[in-house]
Design a protein around this motif. Structure first.
Motif, PDB file in Angstrom:
ATOM      1  N   UNK A 185      54.326  17.687  -2.892  1.00  9.78           N
ATOM      2  CA  UNK A 185      54.726  18.562  -4.001  1.00  9.78           C
ATOM      3  C   UNK A 185      56.146  19.076  -3.797  1.00  9.78           C
ATOM      4  N   UNK A 186      56.482  19.470  -2.549  1.00 14.57           N
ATOM      5  CA  UNK A 186      57.845  19.936  -2.252  1.00 14.57           C
ATOM      6  C   UNK A 186      58.864  18.821  -2.468  1.00 14.57           C
ATOM      7  N   UNK A 187      58.498  17.612  -2.038  1.00 16.71           N
ATOM      8  CA  UNK A 187      59.398  16.476  -2.221  1.00 16.71           C
ATOM      9  C   UNK A 187      59.631  16.190  -3.701  1.00 16.71           C
ATOM     10  N   UNK A 188      58.549  16.249  -4.497  1.00 21.05           N
ATOM     11  CA  UNK A 188      58.696  16.006  -5.935  1.00 21.05           C
ATOM     12  C   UNK A 188      59.558  17.081  -6.593  1.00 21.05           C
ATOM     13  N   UNK A 189      59.375  18.337  -6.161  1.00 21.05           N
ATOM     14  CA  UNK A 189      60.192  19.410  -6.731  1.00 21.05           C
ATOM     15  C   UNK A 189      61.666  19.236  -6.366  1.00 21.05           C
ATOM     16  N   UNK A 190      61.925  18.867  -5.103  1.00 22.88           N
ATOM     17  CA  UNK A 190      63.307  18.633  -4.692  1.00 22.88           C
ATOM     18  C   UNK A 190      63.930  17.480  -5.472  1.00 22.88           C
ATOM     19  N   UNK A 202      27.782 -13.574  -1.589  1.00 21.27           N
ATOM     20  CA  UNK A 202      27.344 -14.657  -2.468  1.00 21.27           C
ATOM     21  C   UNK A 202      26.225 -15.496  -1.856  1.00 21.27           C
ATOM     22  N   UNK A 203      26.244 -15.820  -0.540  1.00 19.77           N
ATOM     23  CA  UNK A 203      25.108 -16.556   0.031  1.00 19.77           C
ATOM     24  C   UNK A 203      23.787 -15.797  -0.034  1.00 19.77           C
ATOM     25  N   UNK A 204      23.835 -14.490  -0.282  1.00 22.93           N
ATOM     26  CA  UNK A 204      22.591 -13.725  -0.421  1.00 22.93           C
ATOM     27  C   UNK A 204      21.971 -13.901  -1.808  1.00 22.93           C
ATOM     28  N   UNK A 205      22.728 -14.453  -2.743  1.00 27.55           N
ATOM     29  CA  UNK A 205      22.261 -14.520  -4.117  1.00 27.55           C
ATOM     30  C   UNK A 205      22.699 -13.337  -4.946  1.00 27.55           C
ATOM     31  N   UNK A 206      23.732 -12.628  -4.467  1.00 27.78           N
ATOM     32  CA  UNK A 206      24.239 -11.425  -5.136  1.00 27.78           C
ATOM     33  C   UNK A 206      25.687 -11.660  -5.529  1.00 27.78           C
ATOM     34  N   UNK A 207      26.062 -11.188  -6.699  1.00 27.98           N
ATOM     35  CA  UNK A 207      27.423 -11.326  -7.208  1.00 27.98           C
ATOM     36  C   UNK A 207      28.040  -9.941  -7.357  1.00 27.98           C
ATOM     37  N   UNK A 208      29.198  -9.723  -6.729  1.00 30.70           N
ATOM     38  CA  UNK A 208      29.939  -8.471  -6.890  1.00 30.70           C
ATOM     39  C   UNK A 208      30.940  -8.658  -8.024  1.00 30.70           C
ATOM     40  N   UNK A 209      30.765  -7.919  -9.097  1.00 32.54           N
ATOM     41  CA  UNK A 209      31.634  -8.063 -10.264  1.00 32.54           C
ATOM     42  C   UNK A 209      32.871  -7.173 -10.212  1.00 32.54           C
ATOM     43  N   UNK A 210      32.853  -6.180  -9.365  1.00 33.06           N
ATOM     44  CA  UNK A 210      34.037  -5.324  -9.279  1.00 33.06           C
ATOM     45  C   UNK A 210      33.818  -4.164  -8.335  1.00 33.06           C
ATOM     46  N   UNK A 211      34.943  -3.568  -7.925  1.00 27.42           N
ATOM     47  CA  UNK A 211      34.944  -2.360  -7.096  1.00 27.42           C
ATOM     48  C   UNK A 211      35.876  -1.360  -7.765  1.00 27.42           C
ATOM     49  N   UNK A 212      35.433  -0.127  -7.875  1.00 28.07           N
ATOM     50  CA  UNK A 212      36.240   0.935  -8.479  1.00 28.07           C
ATOM     51  C   UNK A 212      36.531   2.001  -7.439  1.00 28.07           C
ATOM     52  N   UNK A 213      37.813   2.280  -7.215  1.00 28.82           N
ATOM     53  CA  UNK A 213      38.213   3.393  -6.352  1.00 28.82           C
ATOM     54  C   UNK A 213      38.338   4.620  -7.248  1.00 28.82           C
ATOM     55  N   UNK A 214      37.365   5.521  -7.153  1.00 28.77           N
ATOM     56  CA  UNK A 214      37.298   6.643  -8.081  1.00 28.77           C
ATOM     57  C   UNK A 214      38.188   7.804  -7.678  1.00 28.77           C
ATOM     58  N   UNK A 215      38.376   7.996  -6.386  1.00 28.46           N
ATOM     59  CA  UNK A 215      39.166   9.152  -5.968  1.00 28.46           C
ATOM     60  C   UNK A 215      39.759   8.884  -4.591  1.00 28.46           C
ATOM     61  N   UNK A 216      40.982   9.364  -4.397  1.00 30.79           N
ATOM     62  CA  UNK A 216      41.655   9.296  -3.101  1.00 30.79           C
ATOM     63  C   UNK A 216      42.121  10.716  -2.780  1.00 30.79           C
ATOM     64  N   UNK A 217      41.553  11.295  -1.742  1.00 29.41           N
ATOM     65  CA  UNK A 217      41.907  12.659  -1.353  1.00 29.41           C
ATOM     66  C   UNK A 217      42.787  12.633  -0.111  1.00 29.41           C
ATOM     67  N   UNK A 218      43.862  13.399  -0.181  1.00 30.92           N
ATOM     68  CA  UNK A 218      44.836  13.460   0.897  1.00 30.92           C
ATOM     69  C   UNK A 218      44.685  14.775   1.652  1.00 30.92           C
ATOM     70  N   UNK A 219      45.179  14.845   2.885  1.00 29.09           N
ATOM     71  CA  UNK A 219      45.174  16.113   3.616  1.00 29.09           C
ATOM     72  C   UNK A 219      45.972  17.179   2.864  1.00 29.09           C
ATOM     73  N   UNK A 220      45.547  18.441   2.998  1.00 36.95           N
ATOM     74  CA  UNK A 220      46.189  19.522   2.253  1.00 36.95           C
ATOM     75  C   UNK A 220      47.661  19.658   2.623  1.00 36.95           C
ATOM     76  N   UNK A 221      47.976  19.506   3.898  1.00 33.46           N
ATOM     77  CA  UNK A 221      49.377  19.619   4.317  1.00 33.46           C
ATOM     78  C   UNK A 221      50.233  18.530   3.685  1.00 33.46           C
ATOM     79  N   UNK A 222      49.679  17.339   3.567  1.00 34.21           N
ATOM     80  CA  UNK A 222      50.426  16.244   2.957  1.00 34.21           C
ATOM     81  C   UNK A 222      50.615  16.471   1.460  1.00 34.21           C
ATOM     82  N   UNK A 223      49.611  17.044   0.817  1.00 32.80           N
ATOM     83  CA  UNK A 223      49.726  17.345  -0.617  1.00 32.80           C
ATOM     84  C   UNK A 223      50.857  18.341  -0.849  1.00 32.80           C
ATOM     85  N   UNK A 224      50.923  19.374  -0.008  1.00 32.17           N
ATOM     86  CA  UNK A 224      52.017  20.361  -0.153  1.00 32.17           C
ATOM     87  C   UNK A 224      53.373  19.716   0.098  1.00 32.17           C
ATOM     88  N   UNK A 225      53.439  18.841   1.110  1.00 28.18           N
ATOM     89  CA  UNK A 225      54.717  18.175   1.399  1.00 28.18           C
ATOM     90  C   UNK A 225      55.151  17.285   0.242  1.00 28.18           C
TER      91      UNK A 225
END
Length: 272
Positions: free
Chosen positions: A181-186, A156-179
């Protein structure tokens, strides 16, 4: 002859001067759109804000820098960050910003867009490091708002206004994704088994109540047998003829033999 040469040189000089004057006039007239503002510098010093519309500047002495007042979308480079529970994630985000004070921007920051993007990337890593993975995945909007508030307070002291931030994607490690998925199936299997067990428990209670009712009322047993016979006859398209003195215990056996004979005849016809 010398007179003619002088006239030609004078004409050429006049033409050159005319061209220079036209060029200077053209460079002194600027058109600033409604969505822009221009900061004017005269001999290196700010003299004011110009626009929108038609504006005039003094050639050579004046210079301007244009700033767009519309909201800009700035892509934040993909960031790898560690969550509070030491899970490495890759986050893709974007920052929405707009210039609210061109005069401050002109004298405070050289390139405000990459400056905001760099600070937003650092803030994103810091905020992600303060939450665990489950919070990051389930409260994405709250985390994005927190990042926007921190970045906005800083720029803001620069004369700039940030109106928002969007988190478009969160990618996880492949091993964690498999784990995960197994947990959800169980978890789904656990719920299915609980549902089946609950249904069997409820059914057993109903069977016990029915048995008590049949034990206390023999007529109810006979009526249930009649219903069973009717259902079997309807399902296999049978015609059942019973005497008035039917013994309900022997009748199901006779009906079963009739069905076996009919099935045998059908098999023989198919074999032929």
């Amino acid at each position: 002859m010398f007179l003619q040469i002088g006239l030609v040189l004078a004409a050429v000089a006049a033409f050159i001067v005319f061209i220079i004057i036209i060029a200077l006039l053209a460079s002194s007239i600027k058109v600033i759109p409604e969505y822009q503002r221009a900061v004017r510098f005269r001999l290196g010093r700010i003299t004011g804000l110009l626009g929108p519309g038609l504006v005039f500047i003094v050639p050579i002495i004046d210079s301007i820098i244009r700033y767009d007042l519309r909201i800009e979308v700035v892509d934040v480079p993909q960031q790898k960050a560690l969550t509070k529970d030491n899970v490495e994630v890759t986050i893709d985000a974007a920052v929405y910003l707009r210039v609210i004070d061109p005069l401050k921007v002109a004298v405070t920051v050289k390139n405000h867009v990459p400056a905001v993007a760099t600070f937003a990337a650092a803030t994103l890593r810091d905020v992600v490091g303060m939450v665990d993975l489950d919070t990051l995945l389930t409260h994405r909007e709250e985390i994005a708002k927190k990042i926007a508030d921190i970045v906005d307070e800083h720029v803001t002291p620069w004369g700039v206004k940030v109106t928002g931030v969007a988190i478009r994607d969160i990618r996880l490690p492949e091993s964690l994704v498999r784990a995960m998925a197994s947990q959800a199936e169980a978890e789904r299997l656990r719920r299915a088994k609980i549902t089946i067990a609950s249904a069997e428990y409820e059914a057993s209670k109903i069977y016990l109540e029915a048995a008590d009712t049949y034990a206390k009322n023999p007529v109810a047993v006979q009526l249930r047998q009649i219903d069973a016979l009717l259902e079997m006859a309807r399902e296999h398209n049978l015609i059942i003829v019973t005497p008035s003195s039917l013994e309900f215990v022997a009748l199901p056996a006779a009906l079963a033999r009739s069905m076996q004979n009919r099935q045998g005849q059908t098999d023989q016809q198919q074999g032929q």
